[in-house]
Scaffold this motif. Structure first.
Motif, PDB file in Angstrom:
ATOM      1  N   PRO A  21      -8.222  -0.550  -8.189  1.00  0.00           N
ATOM      2  CA  PRO A  21      -7.639  -0.766  -6.856  1.00  0.00           C
ATOM      3  C   PRO A  21      -6.193  -0.289  -6.794  1.00  0.00           C
ATOM      4  O   PRO A  21      -5.444  -0.382  -7.770  1.00  0.00           O
ATOM      5  CB  PRO A  21      -7.735  -2.286  -6.672  1.00  0.00           C
ATOM      6  N   MET A  23      -2.522   0.110  -4.154  1.00  0.00           N
ATOM      7  CA  MET A  23      -1.811  -0.533  -3.052  1.00  0.00           C
ATOM      8  C   MET A  23      -1.911   0.340  -1.808  1.00  0.00           C
ATOM      9  O   MET A  23      -1.060   1.191  -1.547  1.00  0.00           O
ATOM     10  CB  MET A  23      -0.352  -0.774  -3.441  1.00  0.00           C
ATOM     11  N   SER A  24      -2.956   0.106  -1.035  1.00  0.00           N
ATOM     12  CA  SER A  24      -3.135   0.826   0.212  1.00  0.00           C
ATOM     13  C   SER A  24      -2.253   0.208   1.304  1.00  0.00           C
ATOM     14  O   SER A  24      -1.638  -0.848   1.122  1.00  0.00           O
ATOM     15  CB  SER A  24      -4.600   0.780   0.634  1.00  0.00           C
ATOM     16  N   HIS A  26      -3.288  -1.094   4.036  1.00  0.00           N
ATOM     17  CA  HIS A  26      -3.910  -2.347   4.462  1.00  0.00           C
ATOM     18  C   HIS A  26      -3.527  -3.492   3.529  1.00  0.00           C
ATOM     19  O   HIS A  26      -3.181  -4.595   3.979  1.00  0.00           O
ATOM     20  CB  HIS A  26      -5.426  -2.166   4.488  1.00  0.00           C
ATOM     21  N   ARG A  27      -3.551  -3.228   2.222  1.00  0.00           N
ATOM     22  CA  ARG A  27      -3.189  -4.277   1.268  1.00  0.00           C
ATOM     23  C   ARG A  27      -1.707  -4.634   1.381  1.00  0.00           C
ATOM     24  O   ARG A  27      -1.329  -5.802   1.258  1.00  0.00           O
ATOM     25  CB  ARG A  27      -3.524  -3.809  -0.148  1.00  0.00           C
ATOM     26  N   PHE A  31      -0.142  -8.238   2.209  1.00  0.00           N
ATOM     27  CA  PHE A  31       0.860  -8.848   1.329  1.00  0.00           C
ATOM     28  C   PHE A  31       2.091  -9.279   2.126  1.00  0.00           C
ATOM     29  O   PHE A  31       2.624 -10.376   1.925  1.00  0.00           O
ATOM     30  CB  PHE A  31       1.256  -7.848   0.243  1.00  0.00           C
ATOM     31  N   TYR A 168     -12.057  -9.252  -7.850  1.00  0.00           N
ATOM     32  CA  TYR A 168     -11.167  -8.106  -8.053  1.00  0.00           C
ATOM     33  C   TYR A 168     -11.737  -7.132  -9.073  1.00  0.00           C
ATOM     34  O   TYR A 168     -11.563  -5.905  -8.951  1.00  0.00           O
ATOM     35  CB  TYR A 168      -9.797  -8.615  -8.500  1.00  0.00           C
ATOM     36  N   LEU A 217      -3.059  -9.968  -4.223  1.00  0.00           N
ATOM     37  CA  LEU A 217      -2.715  -8.754  -3.484  1.00  0.00           C
ATOM     38  C   LEU A 217      -1.737  -7.878  -4.253  1.00  0.00           C
ATOM     39  O   LEU A 217      -1.711  -6.654  -4.054  1.00  0.00           O
ATOM     40  CB  LEU A 217      -2.117  -9.131  -2.128  1.00  0.00           C
TER      41      LEU A 217
END
Length: 349
Positions: A21, A23-24, A26-27, A31, A168, A217
């Protein structure tokens, strides 16, 4: 028919390697929103706002007296939020996955999340020092800076992180959805159970949910560090295994045997004199012998001496050519001989 479970597992294909994963946007947006919610709860408790009044109303309502029949079950259910038992259960499962997938990432991710949980939640707990409902001294007070350690709720935050790490690290999107729903249900139930028993205020549980979600997140930011740690641990393990003799060193590394180089007298290509190496012998490498010692002879050539020399290294026993001595009256083999008559009698001059 073999029924051994380990034999069946060895035949199973390894699960596919999932994408790590990242850090897009959206994320990052989630956060930021969760962090704002976290800070809002802290400020609301610090100023003794309506949230503190709600805490007192729920505490004075005493849910454990309103529904006493649930008390026995919820005493066991709240264990799903205790750090020790849950960490052992989840670490056992992730350890099995690490062994099956030949990677340390599941265990390192769990360790990283628990370390972040202890540091962030523990710092706020001891920094604010809030007392729990059973130890409150003044009605309507926030009970801050009194030596307590219950704000935010550690049970709730631990439930979010420990069970959320399974989602996750899920290998398929379907498993991730199911495990996300399961972890949300467990963490929600653990938080409300602590309010029912009376060990936490309602605001403690809200802050615990936010604290655990922030850690989940933020985990993609620590993926490069986890990758470097895994590479370092595996390299150290490989060096120790070589040092302890559990595995041979890689070809070309220290301790590998020296190559065998034949001297010039045995490395010719001609086969007419009988001293060269045949094509069949060239295609077959010289067999390795135990206890061979390489030394450098004249001309800087390296030759391996072994207890028994191979065929290509032995000197010929007889000289090349015919074994019969030369004779004046005998023509050389392969030449033109004088014709002899079929019947007896002297040959006409």
């Amino acid at each position: 028919m073999r029924t051994d479970i380990f034999a069946r597992l060895d035949r199973e294909p390894e699960p596919p390697k999932i994408e790590i994963p990242r850090m897009s946007r959206h994320r990052i947006a989630l956060f930021g929103g969760t962090l704002a919610f976290y800070l809002a709860i802290v400020v609301a408790v610090l100023v003794s706002s309506w949230l503190v009044a709600l805490d007192w109303k729920v505490m004075l309502f005493r849910p454990y007296q309103q529904w006493p029949e649930l008390h026995a079950f919820l005493d066991y259910y709240v264990v799903l939020g205790q750090r020790g038992p849950t960490a052992v259960m989840v670490a056992s499962w992730l350890g099995w996955r690490s062994w099956r997938q030949h990677t340390l990432r599941p265990l390192l991710t769990l360790g990283t999340s628990l370390l972040l949980l202890n540091v962030t939640v523990g710092a706020v707990k001891f920094g604010l020092g809030r007392l729990g409902p059973h130890y409150a001294t003044q009605i309507g007070s926030a009970e801050l800076f009194a030596g307590g350690d219950i704000f935010p709720s550690g049970h709730t935050a631990n439930a979010v992180v420990t069970w959320g790490i399974l989602a996750y690290l899920a290998t398929t999107p379907r498993a991730r959805r199911y495990l996300s729903a399961l972890s949300a249900f467990v963490s929600l139930g653990v938080g409300l159970t602590t309010v029912y028993i009376g060990t936490h205020w309602l605001s403690d549980v809200l802050l615990g949910w936010a604290a655990g979600l922030l850690i989940m997140l933020a985990l993609p930011w620590f993926e490069p560090l986890i990758t470097r740690a895994e590479t370092w641990i595996l390299s150290v393990r490989a060096r120790w295994r070589v040092r302890l003799g559990l595995r041979r060193p890689a070809p070309g590394g220290p301790g590998s045997p020296a190559p065998v180089v034949l001297p010039q007298s045995l490395s010719g290509t001609s086969n007419s004199t009988g001293t060269g190496i045949t094509d069949a012998e060239k295609s077959c490498p010289a067999p390795e012998t135990s206890g061979s010692v390489a030394h450098t002879g004249a001309g800087g050539r390296t030759r391996a001496h072994s207890p028994h020399a191979v065929r290509s290294e032995r000197a010929p026993l007889t000289p090349a050519g015919s074994r019969r001595p030369p004779h004046a009256d005998r023509a050389a083999r392969g030449g033109t001989a004088p014709a002899h008559p079929v019947t007896g009698g002297p040959v006409a001059p």
